[in-house]
Design an enzyme around this catalytic site. Structure first.
Site, PDB file in Angstrom:
ATOM      1  N   ASP A 111       0.846  -1.202   0.000  1.00 54.55           N
ATOM      2  CA  ASP A 111       0.000   0.000   0.000  1.00 54.55           C
ATOM      3  C   ASP A 111       0.879   1.249   0.000  1.00 54.55           C
ATOM      4  OD1 ASP A 111      -2.171  -1.671   0.236  1.00 54.55           O
ATOM      5  OD2 ASP A 111      -2.286  -1.449   2.424  1.00 54.55           O
TER       6      ASP A 111
HETATM    7  N1  URA Z   1      -1.157  -5.961   3.945  1.00 53.90           N
HETATM    8  C1  URA Z   1      -1.677  -4.709   3.984  1.00 53.90           C
HETATM    9  O1  URA Z   1      -2.688  -4.471   4.620  1.00 53.90           O
HETATM   10  N2  URA Z   1      -1.007  -3.739   3.330  1.00 53.90           N
HETATM   11  C2  URA Z   1       0.143  -3.923   2.664  1.00 53.90           C
HETATM   12  O2  URA Z   1       0.712  -2.986   2.102  1.00 53.90           O
HETATM   13  C3  URA Z   1       0.673  -5.230   2.625  1.00 53.90           C
HETATM   14  C4  URA Z   1      -0.002  -6.233   3.268  1.00 53.90           C
END
Ligand code: URA
Length: 243
Positions: A111
């Site tokens: 993310d």
């Molecule tokens: N899980 C999440 O919630 N976000 C990420 O960036 C990676 C794994």
């Protein structure tokens, strides 16, 4: 194995980045055997000689993998509608010249506000291997959370949680500090760490990925390094297919 295309083979072998490969092919600089070819999707018969500007190039499949330390704020995508930058922009800025010719693919996604280990590779089969739900390669995250972490919540994470897209596999969960949880998953669904921790009443305020398989992040933020063939084989349990 399916036949390779000219443009893809050139960028996988690090001769040209994909856009440059297309431009070179259109410009008539590339030949297959004795024939100049102007179609990017021209198939490559096995064993054929490819030349660029009259010089033979080595198109042997060689899997390359980079470990990149993703900074906060950039997206794992080729474009960012918010204009804050992409991981590809950041990678290009630190990549040695010799590695610019490859067509790099991100191996899964993090993310925008997640930091940590993001792998890149020139090999689509490695992407499929590492991101496949069947491979079960562990991915270790460290999350800062709001709320009280207790043994019950950790036990629920360890057993597996039912999310809207189905039950999760059992995870490794441990307390690292009063509001810091280590969570190791063997699958990789969208926003999975945030959703699992949210489900047990621990909303995530910060998330960092420390390791993928046996590859542990060891470069400073914003930097990248090339993994050795041994690291790819043992750390990611990946044996490149033979040509
Ligand atoms: N899980 C999440 O919630 N976000 C990420 O960036 C990676 C794994």
């Amino acid at each position: 194995m399916s036949p390779d295309w000219l443009c893809r083979a050139l960028s996988r072998a690090g001769v040209f980045a994909p856009a440059e490969a297309e431009a070179a092919i259109r410009a008539g600089r590339v030949s297959i055997g004795a024939r100049v070819v102007r179609e990017s999707l021209a198939p490559l018969p096995p064993g054929v000689v490819v030349r660029v500007d009259g010089r033979e190039v080595d198109l042997a499949r060689r899997t390359r993998v980079l470990a990149f330390h993703k900074p906060e704020g950039v997206v794992t995508s080729t474009v960012d509608r918010e204009g804050r930058g992409t991981v590809f922009d950041r990678l290009a800025a630190v990549l040695p010249l010799a590695l610019h010719g490859y067509g790099w693919h991100a191996v899964g996604r993090l993310d925008r506000n997640t930091t940590g280990l993001l792998l890149f590779t020139n090999d689509e089969q490695l992407v499929a291997h590492v991101t496949s739900p069947k491979t079960h390669l562990p991915k270790r995250y460290v999350a800062q959370v709001l709320g009280k972490v207790d043994e019950d919540k950790l036990a629920r994470l360890r057993q597996g949680i039912t999310l809207h897209d189905g039950p999760t596999r059992p995870a490794h969960a441990a307390l690292r500090g009063p509001d810091i949880v280590e969570l190791t998953l063997t699958e990789g669904r969208n926003h999975q760490v945030k959703r699992m921790l949210g489900e047990v009443g621990l909303p995530v305020t910060k998330l960092h990925r420390e390791a993928v398989g046996g590859i542990v992040l060891d470069v400073p933020v914003g930097q990248a390094r090339l993994l050795t063939d041994g690291e790819v084989r043992e750390g990611l349990c990946f044996a490149p297919p033979q040509p």
